[in-house]
Enzyme design. Sequence first.
Site, mmCIF file in Angstrom:
data_model
loop_
_atom_site.group_PDB
_atom_site.id
_atom_site.type_symbol
_atom_site.label_atom_id
_atom_site.label_comp_id
_atom_site.label_asym_id
_atom_site.label_seq_id
_atom_site.Cartn_x
_atom_site.Cartn_y
_atom_site.Cartn_z
ATOM 1 N N GLY A 56 -7.002 10.795 16.856
ATOM 2 C CA GLY A 56 -7.683 9.573 17.265
ATOM 3 C C GLY A 56 -9.042 9.898 17.830
ATOM 4 O O GLY A 56 -9.329 11.059 18.157
ATOM 5 N N CYS A 100 -4.041 16.915 16.672
ATOM 6 C CA CYS A 100 -5.374 16.682 17.253
ATOM 7 C C CYS A 100 -5.256 15.922 18.582
ATOM 8 O O CYS A 100 -4.835 16.512 19.573
ATOM 9 C CB CYS A 100 -6.243 15.958 16.230
ATOM 10 N N TYR A 101 -5.586 14.626 18.628
ATOM 11 C CA TYR A 101 -5.424 13.872 19.878
ATOM 12 C C TYR A 101 -3.974 13.961 20.356
ATOM 13 O O TYR A 101 -3.707 14.031 21.562
ATOM 14 C CB TYR A 101 -5.824 12.409 19.633
ATOM 15 N N HIS A 117 -5.732 19.371 11.059
ATOM 16 C CA HIS A 117 -5.013 18.268 10.410
ATOM 17 C C HIS A 117 -4.189 18.777 9.217
ATOM 18 O O HIS A 117 -4.726 18.942 8.125
ATOM 19 C CB HIS A 117 -6.016 17.205 9.940
ATOM 20 N N GLU A 132 -2.218 17.172 7.439
ATOM 21 C CA GLU A 132 -2.065 16.115 6.434
ATOM 22 C C GLU A 132 -3.220 16.065 5.437
ATOM 23 O O GLU A 132 -3.119 15.434 4.389
ATOM 24 C CB GLU A 132 -1.902 14.750 7.123
ATOM 25 N N GLY A 150 -1.118 -10.221 -12.842
ATOM 26 C CA GLY A 150 -1.642 -9.372 -13.914
ATOM 27 C C GLY A 150 -1.751 -7.924 -13.444
ATOM 28 O O GLY A 150 -1.919 -7.015 -14.237
ATOM 29 N N VAL A 197 -0.424 -4.450 -10.910
ATOM 30 C CA VAL A 197 0.810 -3.675 -10.859
ATOM 31 C C VAL A 197 1.797 -4.185 -9.796
ATOM 32 O O VAL A 197 2.998 -4.275 -10.051
ATOM 33 C CB VAL A 197 0.512 -2.158 -10.696
ATOM 34 N N ASP A 198 1.298 -4.581 -8.615
ATOM 35 C CA ASP A 198 2.218 -4.920 -7.518
ATOM 36 C C ASP A 198 3.110 -6.102 -7.880
ATOM 37 O O ASP A 198 4.337 -6.037 -7.753
ATOM 38 C CB ASP A 198 1.446 -5.247 -6.228
ATOM 39 N N SER A 199 2.486 -7.185 -8.309
ATOM 40 C CA SER A 199 3.291 -8.375 -8.596
ATOM 41 C C SER A 199 4.160 -8.155 -9.840
ATOM 42 O O SER A 199 5.262 -8.706 -9.932
ATOM 43 C CB SER A 199 2.404 -9.605 -8.752
ATOM 44 N N SER A 200 3.703 -7.329 -10.776
ATOM 45 C CA SER A 200 4.533 -7.051 -11.961
ATOM 46 C C SER A 200 5.783 -6.274 -11.563
ATOM 47 O O SER A 200 6.877 -6.507 -12.079
ATOM 48 C CB SER A 200 3.753 -6.246 -13.007
ATOM 49 N N LYS A 219 0.724 2.165 -2.356
ATOM 50 C CA LYS A 219 0.415 1.894 -3.769
ATOM 51 C C LYS A 219 1.014 2.945 -4.712
ATOM 52 O O LYS A 219 1.561 2.609 -5.757
ATOM 53 C CB LYS A 219 -1.108 1.858 -3.928
#
Length: 529
Positions: free
Chosen positions: A71, A98-99, A185, A187, A240, A242-245, A385
């Site tokens: 942070g 870190c923080y 870090h 990550e 149309g 990807v998420d809603s499909s 995603k």
Amino acid sequence: MNPILRNWKKYFPVNDFQKKGVAILDFGSQYTQLIARRVREQNVYSQILSPEASISIVMESQPAAIILSGGPSSVYDEDAPNLDPDILESDLPILGICYGLHLLAQHHGGVVESIGQGEYGFSEILPENKSGLLSGISSPSQVWMSHGDRVKQLPEGWQTLAYSTNDIVAAMANDDQSRVATQFHPEVAHTKEGEIILQNFLFEIADCSPTWTVGNFIQEQIELIQKQVGDGKVLVGVSGGVDSSVVAALFHKAIGDQSTAVLIDHGLMRKDEAKECVNSLSEGLGINIHKFDESELFLSKLKGEIDPEKKRKIIGNQFIYSFDRIAGEMGEIAFLAQGTLYPDVIESGVSKGQTAQVIKSHHNVGGLPEDMEFELVEPLRELFKDEVRNVGKELGLPLSLIERHPFPGPGLGVRIIGEVTKERIRILQKADQIYIDILHEDNLYNEIWQAFSVLIPVQTVGVMGDQRTYENLLGIRAVSSTDGMTADWYRMPPDTLTKISNRIVNFVRGINRVVYDITSKPPGTIEWE
Ligand code: XMP
């Protein structure tokens, strides 16, 4: 109050595969979401919580470990974010980054101080103790640093696990390593052995379960959906993308034709996109999907409007009217399903240990009617995603749909600068199709986060076959990003740019000049309007 808010816990109980995961307390690091994703890449469930989350909120999902993020603050500042001290006294293993390292040091009696101008970028560490957290790590090992403070004095009984080559404590631990911390870090991809360090923490120090898998997620969601909707009818709004499909495919698998997918075609999608989406969902997967062509209505409402915000409002409002009317025609609908993702939930504050009132009815276009009668179902609200894409693959969605770049709800309406007309939509759709086809041809499409064309209402002079031309200017844009919040312009190879410009100018009547947008975000935005 929307029933989904009241019954939030009932709809999103902790599943077995979410237990023994990681609770990440977010102290404002730009990398917090990255920590959550890296943990999930190990098939361990992770969720991000507010630094103010109490021990009882942290324990709700029955985690096996806690990570304290980095942070921008300094622990010795008066208004520095702190945490419930009971968390630091719990039995769960804790990794401070870190923080988070400074917090652990200070809480246990160590001393943290400023190091002046700070240390940002690549660094190397030299492990002192290669058991536990740093087991299997090289010496030296490349890491990524981003800090302005350091530990001057360790808490009593703690040990330094590694120093950086400039003598700063790079990793430390208490005697049994139930509290470990890194100044760097792990990550971030630039930390070469970051994955090993995280694995050591999750599986050697903590007892995390690698049960967060796509197959488990789908199976559990199917059971949840069946339990939640009973024999009620569900409407799935499909855009149309990807998420809603993926949501449509999930509901189809869970309850078959009890769910109906609806795609409202506002006429502002990319060329053939609405048709392709409907075909792949209906023919490919047998999903019960209906397309409603509302394009004339949208166009008539947009007539004469050039102000970007007013255009957005018009499109958003018309979407609500159309949606309301169509839903009304579908008979008794009890539930509305949509593709809200985890980053939307985090931004809205829900996962931050606050109560469920702040759930955002995020929608692709402009929000849904407030007096909506349905209950909302959001099966992807726990996913990032890339995880949605994996679920889509497992459910059999075609790659062309799964890998599609993000597309804004108001569609080409915000990519046609100035007035939106049928002719301008035609020109932009054709140019954009050529642009995107070339990115596929040159194998660049999947390297780019988002690419699109913008039609600019400026005419410039050109010459074609000895004839003077006076036609539209087209902007093309491609960006690299992870979440759309910040973005860098993509360094497109010059040969590809040449091909794009030649083909568009030669094949799209109405465009005689192409420019490439080299603005990053910030200070620009990704879309032009
Ligand atoms: P900006 O232009 O704000 O865009 O840098 C960031 C990302 O969001 C997308 N975008 C939208 N998505 N509804 C959406 O669903 C919208 O109204 C909208 N406006 C922008 C944009 O395409 C980019 O990916």
